[in-house]
Design a protein around this motif. Sequence first.
Motif, PDB file in Angstrom:
ATOM      1  N   VAL A   1      24.985  30.227  -1.042  1.00  0.00           N
ATOM      2  CA  VAL A   1      24.003  29.274  -0.502  1.00  0.00           C
ATOM      3  C   VAL A   1      23.880  29.449   1.009  1.00  0.00           C
ATOM      4  N   SER A   2      22.636  29.479   1.497  1.00  0.00           N
ATOM      5  CA  SER A   2      22.381  29.636   2.936  1.00  0.00           C
ATOM      6  C   SER A   2      21.553  28.508   3.523  1.00  0.00           C
ATOM      7  N   ARG A   3      20.912  27.723   2.671  1.00  0.00           N
ATOM      8  CA  ARG A   3      20.108  26.601   3.173  1.00  0.00           C
ATOM      9  C   ARG A   3      19.779  25.666   2.022  1.00  0.00           C
ATOM     10  N   ALA A   4      19.221  24.522   2.368  1.00  0.00           N
ATOM     11  CA  ALA A   4      18.755  23.553   1.381  1.00  0.00           C
ATOM     12  C   ALA A   4      17.311  23.206   1.691  1.00  0.00           C
ATOM     13  N   THR A   5      16.608  22.716   0.684  1.00  0.00           N
ATOM     14  CA  THR A   5      15.225  22.299   0.886  1.00  0.00           C
ATOM     15  C   THR A   5      14.879  21.243  -0.156  1.00  0.00           C
ATOM     16  N   PRO A   6      13.977  20.309   0.156  1.00  0.00           N
ATOM     17  CA  PRO A   6      13.622  19.296  -0.835  1.00  0.00           C
ATOM     18  C   PRO A   6      12.996  19.914  -2.082  1.00  0.00           C
ATOM     19  N   GLY A   7      13.321  19.323  -3.230  1.00  0.00           N
ATOM     20  CA  GLY A   7      12.684  19.727  -4.471  1.00  0.00           C
ATOM     21  C   GLY A   7      11.742  18.642  -4.961  1.00  0.00           C
ATOM     22  N   GLU A   8      11.321  18.743  -6.192  1.00  0.00           N
ATOM     23  CA  GLU A   8      10.431  17.742  -6.766  1.00  0.00           C
ATOM     24  C   GLU A   8      11.196  16.469  -7.085  1.00  0.00           C
ATOM     25  N   ASN A   9      10.492  15.338  -7.052  1.00  0.00           N
ATOM     26  CA  ASN A   9      11.066  14.048  -7.450  1.00  0.00           C
ATOM     27  C   ASN A   9      12.371  13.750  -6.724  1.00  0.00           C
ATOM     28  N   ARG A  10      12.403  14.040  -5.422  1.00  0.00           N
ATOM     29  CA  ARG A  10      13.550  13.770  -4.554  1.00  0.00           C
ATOM     30  C   ARG A  10      14.796  14.568  -4.929  1.00  0.00           C
ATOM     31  N   GLN A  11      14.595  15.657  -5.653  1.00  0.00           N
ATOM     32  CA  GLN A  11      15.704  16.555  -5.927  1.00  0.00           C
ATOM     33  C   GLN A  11      15.984  17.409  -4.698  1.00  0.00           C
TER      34      GLN A  11
ATOM     35  N   LEU B   1      19.183  24.158  -3.482  1.00  0.00           N
ATOM     36  CA  LEU B   1      20.054  24.984  -2.653  1.00  0.00           C
ATOM     37  C   LEU B   1      19.623  26.433  -2.825  1.00  0.00           C
ATOM     38  N   MET B   2      19.391  27.089  -1.705  1.00  0.00           N
ATOM     39  CA  MET B   2      18.805  28.418  -1.712  1.00  0.00           C
ATOM     40  C   MET B   2      19.809  29.463  -1.248  1.00  0.00           C
ATOM     41  N   ALA B   3      19.739  30.639  -1.850  1.00  0.00           N
ATOM     42  CA  ALA B   3      20.482  31.812  -1.398  1.00  0.00           C
ATOM     43  C   ALA B   3      19.438  32.784  -0.873  1.00  0.00           C
ATOM     44  N   GLY B   4      19.193  32.735   0.437  1.00  0.00           N
ATOM     45  CA  GLY B   4      18.061  33.469   0.988  1.00  0.00           C
ATOM     46  C   GLY B   4      16.773  32.868   0.467  1.00  0.00           C
ATOM     47  N   ASP B   5      15.943  33.698  -0.150  1.00  0.00           N
ATOM     48  CA  ASP B   5      14.691  33.204  -0.714  1.00  0.00           C
ATOM     49  C   ASP B   5      14.813  32.878  -2.196  1.00  0.00           C
ATOM     50  N   GLU B   6      16.001  33.038  -2.765  1.00  0.00           N
ATOM     51  CA  GLU B   6      16.208  32.790  -4.186  1.00  0.00           C
ATOM     52  C   GLU B   6      16.813  31.409  -4.408  1.00  0.00           C
TER      53      GLU B   6
END
Length: 227
Positions: free
Chosen positions: A200-210, A213-218
């Motif tokens: 994991v390298s970053r986080a970003t909001p998902g749908e419905n307040r989920q 966790l991202m590994a690069g662009d994946e």
Amino acid sequence: MRWAIIGLAAVLTAGASHAADDSLTARGNEPSWRLDVSAAGIDFEAPGLGLTFKAPVAARDVQDGRPRFIAEAGGERLEATVIEQPCADTMTGMPFPTGVEVSYAGRTFQGCGGEIMSAIEGGWRVIRLGGSLVPEGVMVTIEFGKEGRVSGRSGCNRFSGGYTLTGEGLSFGPLRVTRMACPEPQMETEQRFLDLIQKVSRATPGENRQLRLMAGDEQAMVLDRAD
């Protein structure tokens, strides 16, 4: 230029009043701008456009269900509306608790609000690993604590350790895991989780307040708030 959000304190309530107990600091880009609201008043600037605004008093109210700061000075009016839903940094995708929309000088400036920590702190249930759902009956959780500590269930065992969170990214480790054996698919799920969390390298909001966790662009995993 990346936006960075520094702070949003207090819950805004209906009815206009002096915002002495509330503070809001936000930055945005394209064009670059910064807003500070505190007991000392309200201060806004967009240097690239040559815009500045200062007022010693900021009132607050609620319009269309959204908290709003309002200030007037020198015949000009500024409104800053808090959009109470997760907001993502435009460059890194990192999550912040709220959006912020500033209306001033005939323009609208959009950014985020709140501290990044409050967007992820607390308990989450992992519902997807990569593109696959966590198998029914297998429990995978992540609890983000204060001072960079993380813990949870990895599918069979429990894990604990550290994490590093900045406006630029999120990373985990080192992690310690208990050594209990479990039937499949718990063990397979656990191994996949432990492999992915290290990437994991970053986080970003998902749908419905989920939370994603991202590994690069994946996509490494998708988290839902624990009950």
